[in-house]
Scaffold this active site. Structure first.
Site, mmCIF file in Angstrom:
data_model
loop_
_atom_site.group_PDB
_atom_site.id
_atom_site.type_symbol
_atom_site.label_atom_id
_atom_site.label_comp_id
_atom_site.label_asym_id
_atom_site.label_seq_id
_atom_site.Cartn_x
_atom_site.Cartn_y
_atom_site.Cartn_z
ATOM 1 N N ASP A 1 1.569 -5.532 7.951
ATOM 2 C CA ASP A 1 0.203 -5.015 7.784
ATOM 3 C C ASP A 1 -0.810 -6.160 7.831
ATOM 4 O O ASP A 1 -1.865 -6.048 8.422
ATOM 5 C CB ASP A 1 0.069 -4.237 6.468
ATOM 6 C CG ASP A 1 0.485 -5.057 5.248
ATOM 7 O OD1 ASP A 1 1.278 -6.009 5.389
ATOM 8 O OD2 ASP A 1 0.020 -4.743 4.132
ATOM 9 N N ARG B 1 -2.259 -11.612 2.056
ATOM 10 C CA ARG B 1 -2.136 -11.306 0.619
ATOM 11 C C ARG B 1 -0.672 -11.088 0.232
ATOM 12 O O ARG B 1 0.230 -11.221 1.053
ATOM 13 C CB ARG B 1 -3.003 -10.102 0.269
ATOM 14 C CG ARG B 1 -2.541 -8.812 0.881
ATOM 15 C CD ARG B 1 -3.411 -7.650 0.389
ATOM 16 N NE ARG B 1 -3.003 -6.426 1.026
ATOM 17 C CZ ARG B 1 -3.819 -5.593 1.661
ATOM 18 N NH1 ARG B 1 -5.112 -5.860 1.755
ATOM 19 N NH2 ARG B 1 -3.360 -4.488 2.199
ATOM 20 N N ASP B 2 -0.480 -10.714 -1.031
ATOM 21 C CA ASP B 2 0.889 -10.526 -1.526
ATOM 22 C C ASP B 2 1.430 -9.183 -1.038
ATOM 23 O O ASP B 2 1.711 -8.292 -1.821
ATOM 24 C CB ASP B 2 0.905 -10.583 -3.052
ATOM 25 C CG ASP B 2 -0.061 -9.582 -3.675
ATOM 26 O OD1 ASP B 2 -0.816 -8.930 -2.921
ATOM 27 O OD2 ASP B 2 -0.073 -9.447 -4.912
ATOM 28 N N GLU B 3 1.553 -9.065 0.253
ATOM 29 C CA GLU B 3 2.037 -7.822 0.824
ATOM 30 C C GLU B 3 2.855 -8.174 2.069
ATOM 31 O O GLU B 3 4.046 -8.339 1.971
ATOM 32 C CB GLU B 3 0.858 -6.895 1.137
ATOM 33 C CG GLU B 3 1.277 -5.447 1.114
ATOM 34 C CD GLU B 3 0.153 -4.475 0.847
ATOM 35 O OE1 GLU B 3 -0.866 -4.831 0.241
ATOM 36 O OE2 GLU B 3 0.317 -3.315 1.266
ATOM 37 N N ASP C 1 1.176 1.605 10.128
ATOM 38 C CA ASP C 1 0.362 0.647 10.873
ATOM 39 C C ASP C 1 0.926 0.435 12.275
ATOM 40 O O ASP C 1 0.215 0.498 13.273
ATOM 41 C CB ASP C 1 0.285 -0.689 10.117
ATOM 42 C CG ASP C 1 -0.291 -0.539 8.713
ATOM 43 O OD1 ASP C 1 0.042 0.458 8.038
ATOM 44 O OD2 ASP C 1 -1.075 -1.401 8.284
ATOM 45 N N TRP D 1 3.306 7.742 8.695
ATOM 46 C CA TRP D 1 4.060 6.528 8.373
ATOM 47 C C TRP D 1 5.525 6.755 8.799
ATOM 48 O O TRP D 1 6.007 6.104 9.717
ATOM 49 C CB TRP D 1 3.910 6.194 6.884
ATOM 50 C CG TRP D 1 2.692 5.334 6.627
ATOM 51 C CD1 TRP D 1 2.704 4.008 6.289
ATOM 52 C CD2 TRP D 1 1.301 5.702 6.718
ATOM 53 N NE1 TRP D 1 1.409 3.544 6.186
ATOM 54 C CE2 TRP D 1 0.537 4.553 6.438
ATOM 55 C CE3 TRP D 1 0.633 6.878 7.021
ATOM 56 C CZ2 TRP D 1 -0.853 4.551 6.442
ATOM 57 C CZ3 TRP D 1 -0.760 6.885 7.034
ATOM 58 C CH2 TRP D 1 -1.489 5.733 6.748
ATOM 59 N N GLU E 1 -9.133 -4.814 7.871
ATOM 60 C CA GLU E 1 -8.475 -3.635 7.321
ATOM 61 C C GLU E 1 -9.486 -2.516 7.079
ATOM 62 O O GLU E 1 -9.223 -1.352 7.346
ATOM 63 C CB GLU E 1 -7.796 -4.002 5.990
ATOM 64 C CG GLU E 1 -7.125 -2.839 5.299
ATOM 65 C CD GLU E 1 -6.332 -3.283 4.084
ATOM 66 O OE1 GLU E 1 -6.695 -4.334 3.505
ATOM 67 O OE2 GLU E 1 -5.358 -2.599 3.708
ATOM 68 N N HIS F 1 -5.780 -6.971 9.883
ATOM 69 C CA HIS F 1 -4.917 -5.790 9.932
ATOM 70 C C HIS F 1 -5.049 -5.227 11.347
ATOM 71 O O HIS F 1 -6.153 -4.952 11.780
ATOM 72 C CB HIS F 1 -5.476 -4.740 8.966
ATOM 73 C CG HIS F 1 -4.686 -4.531 7.727
ATOM 74 N ND1 HIS F 1 -4.559 -5.502 6.769
ATOM 75 C CD2 HIS F 1 -4.012 -3.445 7.271
ATOM 76 C CE1 HIS F 1 -3.830 -5.003 5.770
ATOM 77 N NE2 HIS F 1 -3.479 -3.759 6.058
#
Ligand code: BGC
Length: 865
Positions: free
Chosen positions: A444, A448-450, A457, A511, A724, A745
């Site tokens: 994505d 960041r913490d992802e 996506d 998704w 995003e 994103h």
């Protein structure tokens, strides 16, 4: 005169052909004209085979299958040219070593150190010369190799992230020229990576796959007499200069701890500890070769500005938001620690680090104090455009700091240009967001913490991804993981590999539909049905599950849904609160994926399933119509996204309804003042929907809009990637208050497909670009547009230009395709064969393109306000 322009195996375009998994890899090549073509394979043992073919695509391996390790030279020749490549099979299942680990269960409350592993081996017993040496390697964690003091390979963050419980990829390294006849030393740096590092959001998780990092390395040497020698490696380990490292947190490197010669025979390693053996049998994952090229350092970027801040830090702006790290060069006294801070944007004069959440993204380098020192972090990666150097010794000189762009090595396959600088920049931003988010798997966001493989996506972005770069390899591997996670969970999770960090774990439309749509888009892009065959069970399991969830009624009307995620009218803190009915979206996707599954079953020759899923699709379409469409063509939840999905997914019962809905869509676009009012589901298809509704011009009005929300608003704010949120940065320069705000994103950048297919007018008309459709649709005041796509059949390109009332269209049809040019205005079709063609036609001048009608636009109130 036919020359060969590109040659590859399976879907590895531009790729590595050593250590492949297939015993009979299919051969593809592009040629400038027709065949016949001669294929020639000379095995390492001297045996030769030849074959003559006329096809250029996915030619079945015409030679005897390769056994594990077997290799040779493959040549393709035509009347005028020759291309060749080495082909070599991987190890198959012939592993005979175990994992070695330097650490067992180090505590995990903060990033852990990396370790060094070392094995020395003597080859003086080999009396014959070495003809080939291979090191097959993988790790629990991430590794980097050295041999005799020199780095081996250029993979970054190998072996990458897969669903480690099921699948672990190994790399094949060629050591033939690097070995010496006496003592050699192989060394490995090893760190936590995804295996046991800190991953995920809402606090994230540690030790997801295990508590011990470990290396698996098998060394094999073949001598010129053809004998294979397995070289046993005895490993010892020591602490490394990397004192702490996490993918999110950054890397701390104390150069005083570096012992330069540690991976050479000259080094005394008597104080190193023996590594612990972890038997391979304890781990159930399949060990397999990669399906794609590795993650690498792709390019280096110099800063466009360097400024000293009042607090003494030096701020660098690289002019481009990237995924990567800094490479620094400095002279400093021993013990000085320089800290490297990263951020995507500046807010109120400071690095905007809030959106990084727990991904602190700070690297620290402690100098050893001996002349010029150069450092590039190994086991971390950041998403950034800006960096600040804290405690830098003195001033910067040119070349002291560069940004290193790191992502999966992918061949660029598409180009777009037009007379509109904003659209060109938008296109560039999409390319960058794709690059930054294809770091081994489709993620994505890179900052960041992802950074996880959100299925929705890539579901919406897949057609664009497959157009812009050769992404098949990456997606093939990722889909294998998807199928594994799906089998474990009983449904397709929202991201793959799946990790339990608190996100609602339920089947979710748009998704989970990635299971069906991504393989289908891959098939459309290159005409290869193998991915459909490989994923068929997963595709079917998803459609069956949704069918069950609808109670076999076709109407998906309950349960957790993300819907038209990030609809701009949703409040920042509640991005799922869209104007569009979630279950309308869910049911529409159910129809779409059931139809694709039926088509897939037909392609694979499965008649029973074809019938079955046609019936599932018909039932779902009926349910959609009954629930969401009035007899006259009004669509419930009267939003652009609702109408767009109904039009683009072909959900109306009759043309009258579609026409009525189309009219309504145009009204909504007008009433919205040609601002975006769609989220992840609607945005990728809204322009196509406007064209289906009969107005290319309205699509241009939407595309050219610069006010918020619009595609060009971020461009007007200096964006270099796709954001995003439409307003990730607010007009006043503040970062959107939502906790989830990325500046990188790709999902909303799916519109790049429209730029290629409709603005420039270059589209495939049959799977694998066997027929090319050239359908330029000049408008929006553009005077020219062009697109090129290096398809699996060769290059297809178009350029149109308007000079007053004359439109000139230049097209190029690949040698192995046919083409049709569809003229704007009249819709007249001209059929063209391989090669270049120019067509001239009368069409309105750019100055006569209609302006957007003004209807008194008002920003819609947020939902629930
Ligand atoms: C991700 C998205 C994703 C979404 C779904 C976000 O945190 O960044 O791109 O699809 O969550 O909930």
């Amino acid at each position: 005169m036919t020359t060969i322009t590109e040659l590859w195996l399976e879907n590895r375009r531009g790729g590595k052909t050593i250590g492949i998994g297939e015993a009979a890899p299919r051969i593809s090549f592009t040629a400038t004209g027709p065949g016949p073509f001669d294929l020639h394979f000379t095995r390492d043992d001297g045996r030769q085979e030849t074959s003559t073919v006329t096809d250029t695509q996915l030619v079945p391996w015409p030679f005897a299958p390769l056994s594990p390790r077997e290799g040779g030279q493959l040549t393709v020749s035509s009347s005028q040219g020759v291309l060749d490549t080495r082909v070599e099979a991987g190890l198959g299942d012939d592993w005979n070593v175990d994992f070695v680990s330097p650490s067992t269960s180090a505590p995990h409350y903060r990033p852990r150190p990396a370790y060094l592993l070392r094995a020395s081996f003597d080859l003086s017993h080999l009396t014959r010369g070495i003809s080939r040496a291979r090191l097959y390697v993988t790790a629990h964690g991430v590794y980097e190799l050295e041999l005799n003091g020199t780095r081996i390979g250029d993979d970054v963050l190998a072996p990458g992230w897969t669903s480690y419980r099921h699948r672990l990829r190994y790399q094949t390294h060629d050591l033939t020229d690097a070995l010496t006849s006496g003592e050699n030393v192989v060394g490995a740096w090893l760190a936590d990576g995804w295996y046991r590092g800190h991953i995920g959001f809402d606090g994230g998780l540690w030790d997801i796959y295990g508590t011990d990092v470990a290396l698996l390395a098998q060394l094999e040497v073949t001598t010129i007499d053809g004998l294979l020698h397995r070289i046993p490696l005895t490993w010892s380990w020591a602490a490394s200069p990397i004192t702490a490292v996490g993918l999110y947190e950054g890397e701390s490197f104390d150069a005083r701890l570096l012992r330069d010669t540690w991976s050479t025979a000259a080094f005394d390693a008597t104080d190193w500890a023996p590594a612990t053996t972890l038997t391979r049998a304890e781990f159930s994952a399949r060990i397999e070769p990669p399906t794609a090229l590795p993650v690498r350092q792709i390019e280096k970027i110099a800063p466009v500005s360097v400024d000293r801040q009042p607090n003494g830090r030096i701020r660098l702006n690289f002019g481009q938001n990237i995924s990567g790290v800094l490479r620094i060069r400095l002279r400093a006294e021993a013990g000085r620690t320089v800290r490297l801070h990263h951020a995507e944007v500046i807010e109120n004069g400071e690095l905007g680090t809030r959106p990084l959440r727990a991904a602190t993204s700070i690297d620290a380098y402690t100098a050893r104090g001996s002349g010029v020192e150069v450092y590039t972090p190994r086991f971390t990666i950041h998403g950034f455009q800006y960096a600040e150097l804290e405690n830098w010794p003195g001033d910067l000189t040119d070349g002291d700091v560069e940004a290193v762009v790191i992502h999966t090595d992918m061949r660029q396959t598409a180009w777009f240009d037009s007379s509109h600088p904003g659209l060109n920049k938008l296109h560039s931003n999409v390319q960058w967001s794709m690059r930054d988010n294809f770091v081994d798997l489709p993620t994505d966001c890179p900052q960041r913490d992802e950074r996880v493989g959100w299925t929705g996506d890539i579901q919406v972005f897949a057609p664009t991804a497959l157009r812009l770069f050769a992404a098949q390899g990456t997606l093939t591997g990722w889909l294998r993981d998807l199928a594994f996670e799906q089998e474990d969970l009983g449904h397709v999770p929202q991201f793959v590999p799946w990790i339990e960090c608190g996100f609602p774990n339920f089947p979710t439309a748009a998704w989970g539909d990635a299971a069906v749509i991504v393989p289908w888009e891959m098939y459309l892009a290159d005409g290869d049905t193998r991915i459909l065959a490989e994923q068929y069970a997963s595709m079917r399991a998803w459609v069956d599950l949704v069918d069950d969830l609808t109670g076999n009624s076709g109407l998906w009307s309950g349960g957790f849904q993300l819907g038209d995620w990030l609809d701009p009218t949703a409040p920042p803190e509640d991005p799922g609160k869209s104007h569009t009915d979630k279950y309308l979206v869910a049911t529409a996707y159910h129809v779409r994926t059931a139809r694709i599954l039926a088509d897939t079953a037909a392609l694979l020759g499965n008649e029973e399933d074809t019938k079955r899923y046609r019936a599932v699709a018909a039932r779902a379409a009926r349910a959609f119509q009954d629930e969401f469409i009035s007899a006259s063509g009004r669509v419930v939840s009267d939003t652009p996204t609702s109408i767009a999905v109904a039009l683009v997914f072909d959900l109306f019962e009759n043309e009258g309804q579609a026409a009525r809905a189309g009219k309504r869509l145009l009204e909504l676009a007008e009433q919205g003042g040609f601002h975006i009012s769609t989220g992840f589901v609607g945005t990728p298809i809204i322009c196509d929907a406007l064209v289906l509704a009969g107005s290319v011009d309205y699509a241009y009005h939407l595309l050219r809009q610069e006010e918020l929300p619009s595609w060009l608003y971020p461009v007007s704010m200096g964006a270099t990637t796709i954001w995003e949120r439409w307003d990730s940065m607010l007009p006043d320069g503040n970062i959107n208050p939502g906790d989830m705000t990325s500046f990188n994103h790709y999902a909303l950048g799916a519109v790049a497909s429209f730029l290629h297919a409709t603005v420039a007018g270059l589209e495939s008309d049959a799977p694998g670009w066997e027929r090319v459709r050239f359908q330029p649709r000049p408008g929006g005041g553009l005077t020219h547009a062009s697109a090129r796509y290096d398809s699996v059949r060769g290059t297809a390109s178009i350029r149109w230009a308007r000079d007053g009332g004359t439109l000139t269209i230049d097209v190029e049809v690949p040698a192995a395709s046919t083409g049709v040019v569809v003229l704007p205005g009249t819709g007249r079709e001209i059929h063209v064969g391989p090669g270049r063609h120019t067509i001239t036609e009368s069409f309105r001048p750019a100055s006569d393109d209609p302006a957007a009608p003004v209807v008194g636009w008002r920003k819609p109130e947020p939902v629930g306000a």
